[in-house]
Design a protein around this motif. Sequence first.
Motif, PDB file in Angstrom:
ATOM      1  N   SER A 441       0.842  -1.086  -0.042  1.00 17.43           N
ATOM      2  CA  SER A 441       0.089   0.040  -0.187  1.00 17.43           C
ATOM      3  C   SER A 441       1.028   1.246  -0.133  1.00 17.43           C
ATOM      4  O   SER A 441       0.588   2.310  -0.617  1.00 17.43           O
ATOM      5  CB  SER A 441      -0.855   0.048   1.153  1.00 17.43           C
ATOM      6  OG  SER A 441      -1.912   1.012   0.965  1.00 17.43           O
ATOM      7  N   ALA A 442       1.901   1.082   0.889  1.00 16.84           N
ATOM      8  CA  ALA A 442       2.764   2.545   0.920  1.00 16.84           C
ATOM      9  C   ALA A 442       3.390   2.619  -0.649  1.00 16.84           C
ATOM     10  O   ALA A 442       3.489   3.766  -1.181  1.00 16.84           O
ATOM     11  CB  ALA A 442       3.649   2.420   1.864  1.00 16.84           C
ATOM     12  N   LEU A 443       3.807   1.846  -0.995  1.00 20.08           N
ATOM     13  CA  LEU A 443       4.661   1.896  -2.552  1.00 20.08           C
ATOM     14  C   LEU A 443       3.496   2.336  -3.476  1.00 20.08           C
ATOM     15  O   LEU A 443       3.897   3.180  -4.351  1.00 20.08           O
ATOM     16  CB  LEU A 443       5.325   0.465  -2.913  1.00 20.08           C
ATOM     17  CG  LEU A 443       6.085   0.696  -4.183  1.00 20.08           C
ATOM     18  CD1 LEU A 443       7.141   1.653  -4.251  1.00 20.08           C
ATOM     19  CD2 LEU A 443       6.538  -0.884  -4.450  1.00 20.08           C
ATOM     20  N   ILE A 444       2.347   1.802  -3.483  1.00 20.87           N
ATOM     21  CA  ILE A 444       1.211   2.240  -4.268  1.00 20.87           C
ATOM     22  C   ILE A 444       0.890   3.599  -4.186  1.00 20.87           C
ATOM     23  O   ILE A 444       0.912   4.347  -5.182  1.00 20.87           O
ATOM     24  CB  ILE A 444      -0.061   1.168  -4.080  1.00 20.87           C
ATOM     25  CG1 ILE A 444       0.304  -0.264  -4.359  1.00 20.87           C
ATOM     26  CG2 ILE A 444      -1.266   1.701  -4.912  1.00 20.87           C
ATOM     27  CD1 ILE A 444      -0.780  -1.141  -4.037  1.00 20.87           C
ATOM     28  N   LYS A 445       0.690   4.151  -3.021  1.00 22.36           N
ATOM     29  CA  LYS A 445       0.537   5.428  -2.933  1.00 22.36           C
ATOM     30  C   LYS A 445       1.569   6.445  -3.389  1.00 22.36           C
ATOM     31  O   LYS A 445       1.299   7.290  -3.954  1.00 22.36           O
ATOM     32  CB  LYS A 445       0.315   5.827  -1.280  1.00 22.36           C
ATOM     33  CG  LYS A 445       0.177   7.441  -0.929  1.00 22.36           C
ATOM     34  CD  LYS A 445       0.112   7.491   0.508  1.00 22.36           C
ATOM     35  CE  LYS A 445       0.559   9.136   0.847  1.00 22.36           C
ATOM     36  NZ  LYS A 445      -0.176  10.177  -0.207  1.00 22.36           N
ATOM     37  N   VAL A 446       2.806   6.009  -3.266  1.00 20.00           N
ATOM     38  CA  VAL A 446       3.781   6.994  -3.734  1.00 20.00           C
ATOM     39  C   VAL A 446       3.929   6.888  -5.365  1.00 20.00           C
ATOM     40  O   VAL A 446       4.294   8.016  -5.855  1.00 20.00           O
ATOM     41  CB  VAL A 446       5.436   6.281  -2.966  1.00 20.00           C
ATOM     42  CG1 VAL A 446       6.392   6.803  -3.926  1.00 20.00           C
ATOM     43  CG2 VAL A 446       5.429   6.486  -1.640  1.00 20.00           C
ATOM     44  N   LEU A 447       3.676   5.620  -5.804  1.00 16.49           N
ATOM     45  CA  LEU A 447       3.799   5.596  -7.161  1.00 16.49           C
ATOM     46  C   LEU A 447       2.585   6.229  -7.912  1.00 16.49           C
ATOM     47  O   LEU A 447       2.646   6.912  -8.994  1.00 16.49           O
ATOM     48  CB  LEU A 447       3.994   4.036  -7.550  1.00 16.49           C
ATOM     49  CG  LEU A 447       5.227   3.324  -7.289  1.00 16.49           C
ATOM     50  CD1 LEU A 447       5.188   2.108  -7.757  1.00 16.49           C
ATOM     51  CD2 LEU A 447       6.403   4.166  -7.944  1.00 16.49           C
ATOM     52  N   PHE A 448       1.359   6.311  -7.290  1.00 15.76           N
ATOM     53  CA  PHE A 448       0.182   6.839  -7.898  1.00 15.76           C
ATOM     54  C   PHE A 448      -0.457   7.853  -7.419  1.00 15.76           C
ATOM     55  O   PHE A 448      -1.117   8.734  -8.066  1.00 15.76           O
ATOM     56  CB  PHE A 448      -1.030   5.649  -7.600  1.00 15.76           C
ATOM     57  CG  PHE A 448      -1.142   4.684  -8.724  1.00 15.76           C
ATOM     58  CD1 PHE A 448      -1.608   4.673  -9.987  1.00 15.76           C
ATOM     59  CD2 PHE A 448      -0.337   3.322  -8.214  1.00 15.76           C
ATOM     60  CE1 PHE A 448      -1.706   3.628 -10.698  1.00 15.76           C
ATOM     61  CE2 PHE A 448      -0.445   2.397  -9.284  1.00 15.76           C
ATOM     62  CZ  PHE A 448      -0.905   2.409 -10.403  1.00 15.76           C
ATOM     63  N   ALA A 459      14.966  18.815  -2.751  1.00 14.84           N
ATOM     64  CA  ALA A 459      14.939  17.492  -3.005  1.00 14.84           C
ATOM     65  C   ALA A 459      16.104  17.350  -3.933  1.00 14.84           C
ATOM     66  O   ALA A 459      16.591  17.934  -4.733  1.00 14.84           O
ATOM     67  CB  ALA A 459      13.469  17.028  -3.828  1.00 14.84           C
ATOM     68  N   TYR A 460      16.602  15.852  -3.857  1.00 14.20           N
ATOM     69  CA  TYR A 460      17.933  15.776  -4.412  1.00 14.20           C
ATOM     70  C   TYR A 460      17.722  15.306  -5.817  1.00 14.20           C
ATOM     71  O   TYR A 460      18.493  15.328  -6.759  1.00 14.20           O
ATOM     72  CB  TYR A 460      18.423  14.382  -3.583  1.00 14.20           C
ATOM     73  CG  TYR A 460      20.241  14.287  -4.167  1.00 14.20           C
ATOM     74  CD1 TYR A 460      21.073  15.101  -3.634  1.00 14.20           C
ATOM     75  CD2 TYR A 460      20.359  13.129  -4.812  1.00 14.20           C
ATOM     76  CE1 TYR A 460      22.193  14.449  -4.015  1.00 14.20           C
ATOM     77  CE2 TYR A 460      21.555  12.674  -5.142  1.00 14.20           C
ATOM     78  CZ  TYR A 460      22.573  13.590  -4.790  1.00 14.20           C
ATOM     79  OH  TYR A 460      23.731  13.186  -5.089  1.00 14.20           O
ATOM     80  N   ASP A 461      16.401  14.812  -6.259  1.00 13.57           N
ATOM     81  CA  ASP A 461      16.226  14.363  -7.543  1.00 13.57           C
ATOM     82  C   ASP A 461      14.611  14.962  -8.131  1.00 13.57           C
ATOM     83  O   ASP A 461      14.285  16.079  -7.525  1.00 13.57           O
ATOM     84  CB  ASP A 461      16.163  12.902  -7.556  1.00 13.57           C
ATOM     85  CG  ASP A 461      16.458  12.192  -8.981  1.00 13.57           C
ATOM     86  OD1 ASP A 461      15.376  12.100  -9.752  1.00 13.57           O
ATOM     87  OD2 ASP A 461      17.580  11.876  -9.193  1.00 13.57           O
ATOM     88  N   ILE A 462      14.269  14.274  -8.970  1.00 11.29           N
ATOM     89  CA  ILE A 462      12.796  14.844  -9.361  1.00 11.29           C
ATOM     90  C   ILE A 462      11.796  14.956  -8.566  1.00 11.29           C
ATOM     91  O   ILE A 462      11.948  14.002  -7.643  1.00 11.29           O
ATOM     92  CB  ILE A 462      12.364  14.020 -10.706  1.00 11.29           C
ATOM     93  CG1 ILE A 462      12.250  12.520 -10.347  1.00 11.29           C
ATOM     94  CG2 ILE A 462      13.390  14.093 -11.870  1.00 11.29           C
ATOM     95  CD1 ILE A 462      11.549  11.811 -11.541  1.00 11.29           C
ATOM     96  N   THR A 463      10.924  15.561  -8.739  1.00 10.35           N
ATOM     97  CA  THR A 463       9.782  15.639  -7.437  1.00 10.35           C
ATOM     98  C   THR A 463       8.530  15.235  -8.087  1.00 10.35           C
ATOM     99  O   THR A 463       7.502  15.641  -7.318  1.00 10.35           O
ATOM    100  CB  THR A 463       9.754  17.141  -7.289  1.00 10.35           C
ATOM    101  OG1 THR A 463       9.439  17.958  -8.246  1.00 10.35           O
ATOM    102  CG2 THR A 463      11.109  17.747  -6.512  1.00 10.35           C
ATOM    103  N   ALA A 464       8.338  14.539  -9.155  1.00  7.17           N
ATOM    104  CA  ALA A 464       7.064  14.015  -9.670  1.00  7.17           C
ATOM    105  C   ALA A 464       7.349  12.780 -10.555  1.00  7.17           C
ATOM    106  O   ALA A 464       8.311  12.873 -11.226  1.00  7.17           O
ATOM    107  CB  ALA A 464       6.519  15.123 -10.531  1.00  7.17           C
ATOM    108  N   TRP A 465       6.421  11.857 -10.352  1.00  8.28           N
ATOM    109  CA  TRP A 465       6.629  10.662 -11.226  1.00  8.28           C
ATOM    110  C   TRP A 465       5.380   9.729 -11.224  1.00  8.28           C
ATOM    111  O   TRP A 465       5.462   8.807 -11.648  1.00  8.28           O
ATOM    112  CB  TRP A 465       8.071   9.855 -10.649  1.00  8.28           C
ATOM    113  CG  TRP A 465       7.661   9.750  -9.310  1.00  8.28           C
ATOM    114  CD1 TRP A 465       6.447   8.725  -8.776  1.00  8.28           C
ATOM    115  CD2 TRP A 465       7.870  10.371  -8.028  1.00  8.28           C
ATOM    116  NE1 TRP A 465       6.505   8.756  -7.043  1.00  8.28           N
ATOM    117  CE2 TRP A 465       7.546   9.947  -6.759  1.00  8.28           C
ATOM    118  CE3 TRP A 465       8.904  11.307  -7.988  1.00  8.28           C
ATOM    119  CZ2 TRP A 465       7.860  10.426  -5.620  1.00  8.28           C
ATOM    120  CZ3 TRP A 465       9.298  12.097  -6.738  1.00  8.28           C
ATOM    121  CH2 TRP A 465       8.603  11.298  -5.422  1.00  8.28           C
TER     122      TRP A 465
END
Length: 844
Positions: A441-448, A459-465
Amino acid sequence: MVRRLAVLSIMLLVLRPVMAQLISPEQFLGYPVGSHFTPHWKIIDYFKYVAASFPEVVKLEQYGETNEGRPLMVAYVSSAINITNLEKIRSGNLALANEPSSKPTEGAPAIVWLSYNVHGNEASSTEASLLTLYSLVDPSNLKTKQWLQNTFVIIDPCLNPDGRDRYVNWYNSVSGKNYNPNLDAREHNEPWPGGRVNHYNFDLNRDWAWQTQVESRKRVALFNRWLPQIHVDFHEQGINNPYYFAPAAQPYHEVITKWQRDFQNTIGRNHARYFDEKAWLYFTKEEFDLTYPAYGDTYPLYNGAIGMTYEQAGNGSAGLGALQETGDTLTLVDRALHHFTTSLSTLEIASQNAAKLLREFHQFYVDAASGVGIYKSYVIKYNINDLGRIQSLLALLDKNGIRYGTGKATASRGYNYATGKEEAFSVVKDDIIVSSLQARSALIKVLFEPNTVLVDTLAYDITAWSLPYAYGIKTYATRDAFTVMPGVTNWPSSLMNVNSSPINDPNKSVYGYVIPWNGINTVKLVTQLLQKGIRLRYNERPFDVGGQSFERGAILVLKTSNQYYEGLRDTVIKWSNEFKIPVVPVNSGFVDKGYDFGSSKVHSIRPRRIAMLTGEGVSPEAAGEVWFYFEQEINYPVTLINATLIAEINWNNYDVLIMPDGNYKFLNDKEYADKLKSWIMGGGNLVALEGAVAQLSRLDWAIKSKKIDTTERKDIYESLKKFEGREREFITSSLPGSIFKVDLDNTHPLAFGYPGFYYTLKKDEHVYEFIKDSGWNVGVIKRDRQVAGFVGARLQNKLQDGLLFGVQELGRGHVTYLADDVLFRSFWENGKLMFANAVFLVGQ
């Protein structure tokens, strides 16, 4: 007699660690660790030696192989009892994640995974892995033996063997008898592309979630078979930086739990104790944040572990010894020792907290079962034109252990990614539902999640994906929890009416076949057919035939063009089934609506001879994305040419020239710039990306950069800034990677297969003036088009009303401008079709 032998075997098992002699890395290699760079094969040989000498406490597993044939290997190290029960420990640990009712077994070990050397030229950590393995197995080290009673250690000595050996072999070939610490010496200046990246020039530390590279796919598959409680990713940074360890810097992603944050602090304090004893410098809570999901620290965090990055001064410029600004000499011995120290410190704290690590790990997944975040379901709307994109997304979910399925038709409300608004929608038969009520669930939230919450913008890298944008798929996020029927057997059902069974088995008497142009799998099919010598065409206008509708760019395989091709039907069937692409048979060239197949609106697609500039001046990662695209994704030949050898190119050998992001010296030379222009005017097709577009814009015949509006009155006190806020001031002009909605002219071949828009990942401020003559403004950015991610305040006005994707007609040739990276890290799936359009359709 049998009983005596059994007793004797047990006694030998107990006594063997005492009796056996373990050869140290120094004795095995013939030199002290850190005094030389050790090739990968020698590293593996030492691991094999230790495993063979002490099989009761060490077990090796080869989990894959690199592109260049080097083994990817892990060592499992623990007590003899734990190694004997290895599979039981693994399955029991997975039960904690997948079965909320399970409980940690009394005395079960915590699992600690140490990942060394993901960046090949950050080479000290692989040397440190030798010291770590020896220390854990050494019979005389009673402290580590105690830790291993309740700690199960997984050591990956090198995540990037190809990059490491590229660096090590180069360094060993150019260094002298004694190292030279002077940074001007050649041993401190790697040649292109450097050892950081893998074979295809990919940064493997940005690939954990996406798994585009073979090293990542194999490693993450093994990682997900274990799901450790702690994962450490070992790195190097600039040679003048002190050592960095946890706790990490802000921003922390909001799904990271208080326990995970607090335990990073616990580990950091233990490291500090050891570093203080040696008076070694270090820093924490700066620079390295925890947001982007494809790092070696964040991906484990989003899967319930304590994920951490450790950064030692060094990298490819350090060599065996390098002078620092302080006047001290940083040696490889120092670097390996520092990483070795944090390795053991991590294991010590893990052992002291093993029971709590398991309890909190289990609680992470118990909480996940109730869903993380406000959205309980993500609904991917099925559309035949998005079939290829959806297939690619489902493959990504599979690789990450994310479950999905179809659901019953129902009405709901949810966030529409396309409009950015809450809207009513319904779930129909072939829609895909990803429920957040599951272990990942945590990974799903982050990815979606539509837009990542950033409490700090450094932030060290991109901020949207967000995946719906990266894949270009219509999606809704809803607070409703739907009943999901797992799996997608016989999905999508709508295809059952398009093709006979088995899929793509058209009858023999047809006039030809139509292939919808709608995704990377279509590109794979078309490029294979071209290489088989089959002649293809595409229709530039929508058309209806046989009761079905087709969009612009639909590929035609006509018998009239292939009358002498034997086995046309069988070849089309074979490759369409290979890529699971619906091929529609048609019985006539007379269409019901649109232009007939003999119309001037139907164009031939000729196989193209393609070259790409690479080498010095070109971004290794950008060149790698293109190289990987041709070789590994669409399997189409491309010739790689060093940009420094531009004068030797036989231009007549190529139809398409690709210039990835870079700084091309030859464009500063009018003679060579004019040769490039002459080739284009003679019928050549140039495809320029990112920095190449910016550089071309300075030539008199190319597009121009958009000027910033300076008509607003300036604040006379603008230059009065506080020194301590200098880093914050930087972010006002920062664009670390944000998503914008681009308006597309999808009547142009560059945008075939797309709706009237495209989501681009913007990493720089470059926007260009509209093409006024002899060209087409295919992708433009208008006002208020930012969708997700961070954009500095000073850039807001510039990132509007300009060109990002366009085609300039120059003589008989074309220049295609792709100002943003449509192949970004090979995970920006929705850009792959546009790149194919640029290469295979524009200018045909």
